[in-house]
Design a protein around this motif. Structure first.
Motif, PDB file in Angstrom:
ATOM      1  N   THR A 279      -1.438  57.037  47.826  1.00 52.84           N
ATOM      2  CA  THR A 279      -0.210  57.823  47.708  1.00 52.84           C
ATOM      3  C   THR A 279       1.046  57.020  48.001  1.00 52.84           C
ATOM      4  N   GLY A 280       0.882  55.825  48.572  1.00 53.68           N
ATOM      5  CA  GLY A 280       2.056  55.009  48.917  1.00 53.68           C
ATOM      6  C   GLY A 280       2.775  55.473  50.162  1.00 53.68           C
ATOM      7  N   GLN A 281       2.129  56.329  50.950  1.00 54.06           N
ATOM      8  CA  GLN A 281       2.747  56.820  52.186  1.00 54.06           C
ATOM      9  C   GLN A 281       2.560  55.800  53.308  1.00 54.06           C
ATOM     10  N   PRO A 282       3.631  55.440  54.027  1.00 55.77           N
ATOM     11  CA  PRO A 282       3.483  54.505  55.144  1.00 55.77           C
ATOM     12  C   PRO A 282       2.582  55.067  56.231  1.00 55.77           C
ATOM     13  N   LEU A 283       1.951  54.186  56.972  1.00 57.52           N
ATOM     14  CA  LEU A 283       1.155  54.606  58.121  1.00 57.52           C
ATOM     15  C   LEU A 283       2.082  55.143  59.205  1.00 57.52           C
ATOM     16  N   PRO A 284       1.595  56.058  60.042  1.00 57.97           N
ATOM     17  CA  PRO A 284       2.446  56.594  61.118  1.00 57.97           C
ATOM     18  C   PRO A 284       2.889  55.475  62.063  1.00 57.97           C
ATOM     19  N   ARG A 285       4.071  55.650  62.625  1.00 52.05           N
ATOM     20  CA  ARG A 285       4.665  54.662  63.529  1.00 52.05           C
ATOM     21  C   ARG A 285       4.758  55.250  64.936  1.00 52.05           C
ATOM     22  N   ILE A 286       4.521  54.423  65.952  1.00 52.78           N
ATOM     23  CA  ILE A 286       4.580  54.893  67.330  1.00 52.78           C
ATOM     24  C   ILE A 286       6.020  54.842  67.836  1.00 52.78           C
ATOM     25  N   VAL A 338      -0.784  47.913  56.239  1.00 54.31           N
ATOM     26  CA  VAL A 338       0.564  47.778  56.801  1.00 54.31           C
ATOM     27  C   VAL A 338       1.421  46.864  55.937  1.00 54.31           C
ATOM     28  N   ALA A 339       0.817  45.793  55.432  1.00 52.96           N
ATOM     29  CA  ALA A 339       1.575  44.870  54.582  1.00 52.96           C
ATOM     30  C   ALA A 339       1.999  45.525  53.271  1.00 52.96           C
ATOM     31  N   GLU A 340       1.201  46.461  52.775  1.00 45.41           N
ATOM     32  CA  GLU A 340       1.502  47.077  51.484  1.00 45.41           C
ATOM     33  C   GLU A 340       2.432  48.281  51.604  1.00 45.41           C
ATOM     34  N   TYR A 345       8.159  56.406  60.880  1.00 43.12           N
ATOM     35  CA  TYR A 345       8.073  57.643  61.652  1.00 43.12           C
ATOM     36  C   TYR A 345       7.678  58.800  60.743  1.00 43.12           C
ATOM     37  N   LEU A 346       7.110  59.834  61.345  1.00 44.80           N
ATOM     38  CA  LEU A 346       6.485  60.894  60.566  1.00 44.80           C
ATOM     39  C   LEU A 346       7.486  61.845  59.928  1.00 44.80           C
ATOM     40  N   TRP A 347       8.584  62.147  60.634  1.00 44.29           N
ATOM     41  CA  TRP A 347       9.475  63.219  60.201  1.00 44.29           C
ATOM     42  C   TRP A 347      10.667  62.689  59.415  1.00 44.29           C
ATOM     43  N   CYS A 348      11.145  63.534  58.498  1.00 41.81           N
ATOM     44  CA  CYS A 348      12.316  63.226  57.654  1.00 41.81           C
ATOM     45  C   CYS A 348      12.093  61.976  56.809  1.00 41.81           C
TER      46      CYS A 348
END
Length: 603
Positions: A279-286, A338-340, A345-348
């Motif tokens: 889907t091209g969605q970034p991984l969640p960020r802490i 992560v490289a791709e 962050y999850l929101w907005c």
């Protein structure tokens, strides 16, 4: 004639022994709440039905257990009950007793100050109140009347006389209520400072001489403050409400999940990562503080997985973390992801467009936000609502806190097509306990602010809208003051900041006037009419002298009609003096303007 024993020696048993405090003081009490008894060392007033919203939880617990000498705890309890139960026949028999009851908040404050006096005596090995002399009182007042450095003990300044008046009054009440005290009392004929009043003893000013020390908030501060608040309410408010709804739904969905500690199934982890790649969605960020914690635990600052949020990535599986052995095997796959697609962050992540505060250009309303920044932004919006209501209505803080969900009223009773907006709240100061319901006529901007404030709370009808705000601060860098500063400086920083979005309309020249002779802050601007610099009673907001709280400069038009419509087109409400001046259900109110209540004792 006295109903009490006249002997100088204290009685063995208190006249209030086994008394129910609520019943003796005739307080309305909520069913199912703990009722304090005289023998209790802590009197909880949590069940008091008429307690104002402004009353803190700490003020609802009168603490006697802080008094070291136990017999003097009984003295303090007898005084406290006598202060609040003034209609009790045993209190009415005292010639010097107060006839009007003290508010429970005042009783809490008087017991607080009395505790210092009694413990001061105990520290100096004074065994009984009968041994107290005027020299002791003077020494205590000198020592208690200064503010000291907590570390060094050095004297920083003297306390104001008004701060000491309550303590001196409580000290004198030991004599005034002496016939009522059973455990200890002053010797006959002794009263601290004799017949001098606490105001004279402390040098506190009387009511006509009280000077407000808080400086009026200047237009150079109030204009950007209200501009930022109204921008948050009118432009960003709907998006913040949607964000809050999403946050609440997401947290509710995971509330009842039975979580497991570690994920050991490599196929399930690979499926989650592949879904993000597809889907091209970034991984969640802490969060940033979690990054700092990982660095302290020995993570490499250049590790590509340093900012990845594995706990949120694994939520669909019901696990909280990746097992150590599986993490080592899956590291190449995670680093490739992560490289791709990166981490974010999850929101907005896909924000809607909103106009800039200065140019009106449509841009994304926010950058991606973390959970903590999202919560901070929601609270900042609530603080903006509080400031806007306070500065635009001139209501006291106690009256602001009595605003409830459903307090807005809008009507057009006279058929002119011009709506009247009212707020229903309670007047607490100087009124009977529980307050008296009253109405404030306000401008439409205030109604919009109240509407947003209601959407930022989970409270139902009849519950408070405005929360107590001691400081307009959520966390470091995430507060309303910082947000206003960033708007004024056009500096991108903090939650939701965007260099394309930051910025507020520049303030007008000091000598600029409008065509009708009014200064620019009375007129409609980019974000609507900026409110009068009449401040409310929040800390740091005070109206300039000579301006009435919550009022705009009036334009008087006889009978309303055409002149009133013209004033409305200019963004300046008119005062109506004709037959339609008095609105239905109101007393002493003209037109659309918040009235100035005529009450005794208001400065």
């Amino acid at each position: 004639m006295s109903l009490l024993p006249v002997s100088a020696e204290p009685a063995a048993r208190s006249v209030f022994a086994d008394a129910d405090i609520a019943a003796t003081a005739r307080l309305n009490w909520l069913g199912g709440c703990l009722r304090p008894r005289f023998e209790d060392d802590v009197w909880p007033f949590v069940g008091w039905a008429d307690a104002p919203v402004q009353m803190r939880v700490t003020e609802k617990h009168v603490l006697f257990d802080r008094i070291t000498h136990r017999p003097w705890r009984v003295v303090a309890k007898e005084l406290a009950l006598a202060w609040i139960a003034t209609q009790d026949e045993r209190v009415l028999a005292l010639p010097r007793a107060r006839r009007l009851p003290h508010h429970p908040r005042t009783v809490y404050a008087r017991v607080y100050h009395l505790t210092f006096w009694l413990n001061w005596l105990h520290e100096r090995r004074i065994p009984t109140l009968a041994a107290v002399t005027q020299d002791h009182c003077e020494a205590f007042l000198r020592e208690y009347g200064v503010v000291r450095d907590k570390k060094t003990g050095a004297v920083l300044r003297n306390k104001a006389g008004s701060s000491l008046r309550t303590g001196v009054s409580a000290m004198q009440d030991i004599t005034d209520y002496g016939e009522l005290l059973s455990a200890d009392r002053h010797r006959p004929g002794f009263r601290p400072w004799g017949e001098r009043s606490p105001r004279v003893v402390t040098g506190a000013p009387s009511r006509p001489q009280v000077v407000i020390k808080t400086e009026p908030l200047g237009d150079e501060v109030l204009r950007p403050l209200l501009t930022a608040c109204l921008h948050l309410v009118d432009v960003l408010g709907p998006h913040i409400v949607d964000l809050r709804t999403q946050l609440k739904a997401e947290r509710e969905s995971w509330r009842n999940v039975e979580w497991s500690r570690h994920l050991r199934d490599g196929d399930r982890l690979a499926a989650l990562v592949e879904e993000h790649l597809r889907t091209g969605q970034p991984l969640p960020r802490i969060e940033d503080f979690q990054v700092t914690k990982r660095l302290r635990l020995g993570w490499d600052p250049k590790d590509p997985l340093l900012t990845a949020n594995f706990q949120h990535l694994l939520r669909p599986t019901g696990h909280r973390d990746i097992h150590k052995s599986l993490f080592a095997q899956a590291r190449p796959l995670l680093e490739e992801a992560v490289a791709e697609v990166g981490t974010e962050y999850l929101w907005c992540r896909d924000p809607a467009d909103a106009p800039r505060a200065d140019t009106g250009e449509l841009i994304p309303w926010s950058l991606p936000l973390s959970n903590r920044s999202s919560d901070a932004l929601i609270r900042i919006a609530g603080h903006a609502c509080t400031v806007a209501i306070s500065a635009s209505t001139g209501m006291r803080s106690s009256e602001l806190m009595e605003l409830t969900v459903g307090c807005r009223r809008t009507d057009d009773a006279d058929g002119t097509g011009l709506a009247r907006h009212r707020l229903v709240s309670k007047v607490v100061k100087g009124r009977l306990w529980g307050g008296e319901t009253d109405e404030w006529v306000v401008i439409k901007e205030v109604v919009r602010v109240i509407a947003l404030a209601e959407q930022l709370t989970d409270s139902g009808p009849g519950t408070a809208v405005v929360r107590r705000v001691q400081r307009l601060r959520v966390q470091r860098g995430h507060d309303l003051a910082a947000a206003v500063g960033r708007l004024a400086r056009r500096a991108p920083h903090g939650p939701g900041a965007d260099p394309r979005r930051a910025g507020a309309p520049p303030p007008p020249a000091a000598d600029a006037v409008c065509r009708d002779g009014r200064p620019p802050w009375w007129t409609a601007g980019h974000q609507g009419p900026l409110q009068t610099p009449a401040g409310g009673h929040q800390r740091g907001i005070r109206r300039p002298a000579g301006r009435r709280p919550g009022r705009l400069p009036p334009r008087v038009e006889e009978g309303g009609g055409q002149g009133e419509a013209q004033a409305d087109r200019q963004g300046i409400p008119a005062v109506r003096t004709g037959p339609n001046a008095r609105r239905p259900g109101s007393r002493r109110t003209a037109g659309f303007l918040p009235r100035r209540r005529e009450r005794t004792g208001r400065p």
